[in-house]
Design an enzyme around this catalytic site. Structure first.
Site, PDB file in Angstrom:
ATOM      1  NE  ARG A  57      19.830  -0.350   8.533  1.00 23.69           N
ATOM      2  CZ  ARG A  57      19.660   0.323   7.380  1.00 23.69           C
ATOM      3  NH1 ARG A  57      20.708   0.723   6.674  1.00 23.69           N
ATOM      4  NH2 ARG A  57      18.446   0.583   6.942  1.00 23.69           N
ATOM      5  CE1 TYR A 109      34.030 -17.128  22.384  1.00 21.13           C
ATOM      6  CE2 TYR A 109      33.026 -16.633  20.268  1.00 21.13           C
ATOM      7  CZ  TYR A 109      32.932 -16.775  21.639  1.00 21.13           C
ATOM      8  OH  TYR A 109      31.729 -16.582  22.252  1.00 21.13           O
ATOM      9  CG  ASP A 181      39.275 -12.161  18.437  1.00 25.81           C
ATOM     10  OD1 ASP A 181      39.404 -11.353  19.379  1.00 25.81           O
ATOM     11  OD2 ASP A 181      38.288 -12.906  18.304  1.00 25.81           O
ATOM     12  CE  LYS A 206      33.360 -12.528  25.556  1.00 30.22           C
ATOM     13  NZ  LYS A 206      34.006 -13.210  24.455  1.00 30.22           N
TER      14      LYS A 206
HETATM   15  C1  PLP Z   1      33.600 -13.617  23.167  1.00 29.19           C
HETATM   16  C2  PLP Z   1      34.564 -13.666  22.027  1.00 29.19           C
HETATM   17  C3  PLP Z   1      34.146 -13.465  20.705  1.00 29.19           C
HETATM   18  C4  PLP Z   1      32.689 -13.255  20.341  1.00 29.19           C
HETATM   19  O1  PLP Z   1      32.194 -12.064  20.848  1.00 29.19           O
HETATM   20  P1  PLP Z   1      30.628 -11.827  21.196  1.00 29.19           P
HETATM   21  O2  PLP Z   1      30.625 -10.435  21.665  1.00 29.19           O
HETATM   22  O3  PLP Z   1      30.270 -12.835  22.225  1.00 29.19           O
HETATM   23  O4  PLP Z   1      29.893 -12.032  19.923  1.00 29.19           O
HETATM   24  C5  PLP Z   1      35.099 -13.484  19.704  1.00 29.19           C
HETATM   25  N1  PLP Z   1      36.397 -13.703  19.993  1.00 29.19           N
HETATM   26  C6  PLP Z   1      36.834 -13.916  21.254  1.00 29.19           C
HETATM   27  C7  PLP Z   1      38.286 -14.166  21.476  1.00 29.19           C
HETATM   28  C8  PLP Z   1      35.940 -13.900  22.301  1.00 29.19           C
HETATM   29  O5  PLP Z   1      36.385 -14.140  23.544  1.00 29.19           O
END
Ligand code: PLP
Length: 391
Positions: A57, A109, A181, A206
């Site tokens: 962990r 998001y 982000d 992504k």
């Molecule tokens: C998909 C996404 C998230 C969340 O990520 P997960 O891996 O689905 O938890 C956060 N910010 C943006 C801009 C995203 O596209």
């Protein structure tokens, strides 16, 4: 988690994408970092672990390789990986106490908004949402107890752009740190730490994973003390990814630069096609001169990304029909993979927002969002054309 472990500093982005943080296995010369599928490590003696490897962990060698790779790509000193993008964002919020305040973009998001509003408001944290493209609105929103400004650029689904260097200056003058982000842009197109931000967040799910086969998240920071506090929460809360996930993302980041070039090239072409189509009333793509954030995007990004939103004439049903009729673009949530995706935010990702509020926020009934993959652009364009023109 330290990027200086094996140094590829000074090398170009593509070289670091392939090599940073992942020297060949010293035991066998295996080129790929092994999937260290284990929970614990035999220590030399009591409290004498090898290189800090006590329990998985806390630290896992496959994860460490990914953390070093991501730190290098973002130009940060430390990377920390998590089981999802939201687990990464939650770890930043673990730094807050009751009474703290956060300023966030107003086109966040949805999962981030849910985490803020449905969990942290209940813990006594307050949030103010502003359009971060409006720097005066940001100045007005800051309070003495504002700990973070939370930015996304480009945003989802309207692809709004904010000037990260200006946001950082204003936030820092007010005593707040800046979180960016960077999921939509990726470090290939935009490096927030170099623009003055303090913490970069990624959903590895992504573009960084890039193949729609993994859920993961990451934080990248340069400040050693901040990194140590976040690493404490990473271990104390335990929302870490498994080694298989880390291996898959490492495989993804090796081709990030190649994929992003193609995503950008195709999206630029499709955006111009959509702009010229009589059934399309609006196109949101920061690469278009008409986009209000174009000049800032051109200044702070190395390309405009693979995401486009557009509005087709007509009602919600028309929008749904277009998203249902594409053959190559798969109707699905998520983005950033090699395969093209299409979605209709009013009936899918943003369906929980009441219609009036949704329209007030600029999300028209015929709004469609696409993630341009790496298929042939000719085929993708033809696919959209037949879906838009089908009756
Ligand atoms: C998909 C996404 C998230 C969340 O990520 P997960 O891996 O689905 O938890 C956060 N910010 C943006 C801009 C995203 O596209």
């Amino acid at each position: 988690m330290n990027a200086n472990h094996d140094s590829h500093e000074g090398d170009g982005f593509g070289t670091r994408a392939v090599h940073a943080g992942q020297p060949p296995d010293p035991l066998t010369g295996a080129l790929m970092v092994p999937i260290y599928q284990n929970s614990t490590y035999r220590q030399r003696g009591p409290a004498d672990p090898i290189d800090g490897y006590e329990y998985a962990r806390t630290k896992n060698p496959t994860r460490s390789a990914l953390e070093r790779n991501l730190a290098s790509l973002e130009g940060g000193r430390h990377g920390l990986c998590f089981a999802s993008g939201l687990a990464a964002i939650n770890t930043i919020l673990n730094l807050l106490k009751s009474g703290d305040h956060v300023v966030a973009g107003d086109d966040l998001y949805g999962g981030t908004w849910r985490l803020f509003e449905k969990l942290y408001v209940g813990f006594g944290v307050t949030f103010t949402y502003v359009d971060l493209a409006d720097l005066d609105a940001l100045r007005r929103a800051l309070r003495p107890n504002t700990r973070f400004v939370f930015a996304e650029t480009p945003t989802n689904p309207l692809l709004k752009i904010c000037d990260l260097a200006e946001v950082a200056k204003i936030a820092h003058a007010g005593g707040a740190k800046v979180v960016c982000d960077n999921t939509f842009a990726t470090p290939y197109l935009q490096r927030p730490l170099a623009l003055g931000c303090d913490i970069v967040v990624h959903s590895l799910t992504k573009y960084l994973g890039g193949h729609s086969d993994v859920i993961g998240g990451a934080l990248i920071v340069s400040d050693d003390e901040l990194a140590a506090r976040l690493a404490f929460f990473q271990n104390a809360v335990g929302g870490v990814p498994g080694p298989q996930e880390c291996f898959l993302v490492l495989r993804g980041t090796k081709t990030l630069h190649l994929r992003m070039d193609r995503h950008c090239q195709t999206a630029g072409r499709i955006a111009r096609f959509l702009q010229s189509h009589p059934e399309v009333t609006k196109v949101y793509y920061p690469g278009l001169k008409e986009h209000p954030g174009h000049a800032i995007a051109a200044k702070q990004m190395n390309g405009f990304g693979g995401m486009i939103s557009f509005v087709v004439k007509g009602d919600v049903e028309r929008g749904k029909r277009v998203a249902a009729r594409t053959r190559l673009f798969a109707c699905a949530e998520s983005l950033g993979g090699v395969e093209s995706l299409i979605e209709h935010p009013p009936s899918m990702t943003h369906a929980s927002i009441p219609a009036e509020l949704r329209r007030a926020r600029g999300l028209d009934d015929g709004l469609i969002r696409i993630s341009c993959g790496v298929e042939d652009a000719d085929d993708l364009e033809r696919d959209l054309q037949q879906a838009i023109e089908a009756r």
